[in-house]
Design an enzyme around this catalytic site. Sequence first.
Site, PDB file in Angstrom:
ATOM      1  N   LYS A  91      -1.444  44.600  34.298  1.00 16.18           N
ATOM      2  CA  LYS A  91      -0.339  44.374  33.356  1.00 16.18           C
ATOM      3  C   LYS A  91       1.006  44.861  33.891  1.00 16.18           C
ATOM      4  O   LYS A  91       2.056  44.308  33.562  1.00 16.18           O
ATOM      5  CB  LYS A  91      -0.641  45.060  32.020  1.00 16.18           C
ATOM      6  CG  LYS A  91      -1.786  44.428  31.243  1.00 16.18           C
ATOM      7  CD  LYS A  91      -1.394  43.075  30.672  1.00 16.18           C
ATOM      8  CE  LYS A  91      -2.467  42.521  29.746  1.00 16.18           C
ATOM      9  NZ  LYS A  91      -2.155  41.132  29.324  1.00 16.18           N
ATOM     10  N   GLU A 113       4.105  43.823  22.449  1.00 21.56           N
ATOM     11  CA  GLU A 113       2.886  43.827  21.646  1.00 21.56           C
ATOM     12  C   GLU A 113       1.773  44.316  22.556  1.00 21.56           C
ATOM     13  O   GLU A 113       1.873  44.222  23.767  1.00 21.56           O
ATOM     14  CB  GLU A 113       2.585  42.422  21.139  1.00 21.56           C
ATOM     15  CG  GLU A 113       1.772  41.538  22.109  1.00 21.56           C
ATOM     16  CD  GLU A 113       2.498  41.219  23.410  1.00 21.56           C
ATOM     17  OE1 GLU A 113       3.742  41.284  23.430  1.00 21.56           O
ATOM     18  OE2 GLU A 113       1.827  40.918  24.418  1.00 21.56           O
ATOM     19  N   SER A 379      -9.504  43.128  36.892  1.00 22.72           N
ATOM     20  CA  SER A 379      -8.174  43.269  36.295  1.00 22.72           C
ATOM     21  C   SER A 379      -7.852  44.662  35.789  1.00 22.72           C
ATOM     22  O   SER A 379      -6.696  45.051  35.739  1.00 22.72           O
ATOM     23  CB  SER A 379      -8.010  42.249  35.170  1.00 22.72           C
ATOM     24  OG  SER A 379      -9.072  42.383  34.240  1.00 22.72           O
TER      25      SER A 379
END
Lengths: 397, 258
Positions: A91, A113, A379
């Site tokens: 991210k 968010e 990830s």
Amino acid sequence: MTTYKEPTARGYYGQFGGAFIPEMLYPNVEELRDNYLNILADPEFQREYQMLLRDFVGRPTPLFEAKRLSKKYNTRIFLKREDLCHTGAHKVNNTVGQILLAQRLGKTRIIAETGAGQHGVATATVCALMGMECIVYMGSVDMERQRPNVERMRLLGAEVRPATSGSQTLKDATNEAIRDWISNPVDTHYIIGSVVGPHPYPDLVARLQAIISEEMRKQLLEKTGSELPQYVVACVGGGSNAAGAFYHFLDEPSVKLVAVEAAGHGITSGHSAATSVLGKPGIIHGSRTLLMQDEDGQITEPYSLSAGLDYPGIGPLHAYLAAEGRAQFISIEDEQALRAVAECSRLEGIIPALETAHALAALGQLGAGPDDVVVINLSGRGDKDLETYMKYADSIQ
Amino acid sequence: MNRIQQAFEKKGKKLNIYFTAGYPALDSTVPMLKSLATAGADLIEIGMPFSDPLADGPVIQQSSTVALQNGMNMRVLFTQLKDIRQEIPETPILLMGYLNPVMQFGVENFCREAAAAGVDGVILPDLPLDDYVDEYQEIFRRYNLKPVFLITPQTAEARIRRIDELTDSFLYLVSGPGTTGGANTQAAGVQEAYFQRIEAMQLRNPRLIGFGIADKASFQQACQYAEGAIIGSALIKALDGADDAPAAAARFVSSVLN
């Protein structure tokens, strides 16, 4: 040649995408749309972005050959170690880029968010780095099941605001962030965490995550003699890590792209988040895409044990890849994902995030042969899910 | 001339009232319409409830949730509105909602049913101008349905002029930044400057100011700069705990007008 990478000027991938936003958001989105490509291409932006990716995020992340997993599945498996990024997931690639973009747009306040909390932490992190005000919206159900990430965000100086409407998860957190942006149209930049939302967000986030597949190609060349693997596998909620892992392979037809969705308790159980199977075209968060909805067009509540995958839509790029058959979509149930957590932990010494475990659980369904090269985008790391893993220890054994 | 334009031909400032279809009870829709029209609402907007109303604040979100739980949907709404023009011949009626339920119902079906019921206009805040022109304008025109578009303090002048050109009803001036039902938090003079700037543009269509208009004082304040104003959240709030919702709605309208 068909290119899957670039949306049209109005942000469409085939019939998916666009910018279905209330007029209140139009100036913000227009400003972003008119400027993002120039800013991303600016050498000074690139210099700073690359420096932060190297020195702050810790890129390039390794491409690790997972020999014991390879032996078990009788194919050649590589793990792209996004779990080793600063903050523990891919991210941060996006938030580093977007905070630099926000600065160049003259914004002073950041909103985001978050579902599992990884994007919230990654946003709070870059806001701390740049000394910017940070407000993160998070569903109150997610705040409960991802408590360590809530505390991380607070420690980093962010304000975490609970979203208490609807199912109180990622969809509702996104609604609240959009409402905040409507209320603060001048000074605020909204750092969306996935390849969702109105154009240009899907393209912007895909470009910022594309560093993953850019590195993969170089690393594969070194390790296998070819830049191109046979398979690239990634989990999909909104689809940012998949977009990054697929990006530089999208226009390489020999590379099979595999997107793994969360089936929750099972596709037909009524408790699922497998949008490519259960969704039909509709509009969510400003984008026309595949969407889980009832026959009246009301958005239905998705379910997955993993907080990062229970989103009722998917990014418009992924909806297009599904419609065109360019990517294969597989769905994995909670239990299968939990077993994959244990398998990866014990065979490779890597505890994956529950989201990532869905991609690992698809290994048995690929049909990959002994000479094939399979890259799985690892990830995120599993620390944030430890409470869940403890609770479901029986499934994991 | 359509009913909306006829309404603006009349003298005096216009009060446009929004309420959510199927709220507080599924069969409240028609009694609410009749009560609002009788009490003196000059235009009425019927909210088509949506699960994820992005432009709405907590009050309308909550009424939408209740309406959906009550079983409201497009089919039910059009059945309820079937004979409404026998009851309310003149007051313009608009449908307000979000694009996704309309898309799933089918845009053409939606327009046909709305026109058959005697609906005059449609407000879909998340339908972008360009998409309206490319994909929907022709259908809307065929059924003589008037779209209403929003204008905000950030909307650029050229875009306001384009919106004015595409409109044959009224312009919906959003009073300031925020979702429906929010309080005005702008510095003194900022809002007035915005309203005066729009007034000075000499636009073709009349203007109604909405978002944050809650009572007689804020209605009259808005009417200084426009042909009238729109009230939604405050009306919904006024229904709270009322045994007779249509009567409570009528009392609310009277309190704003008298």
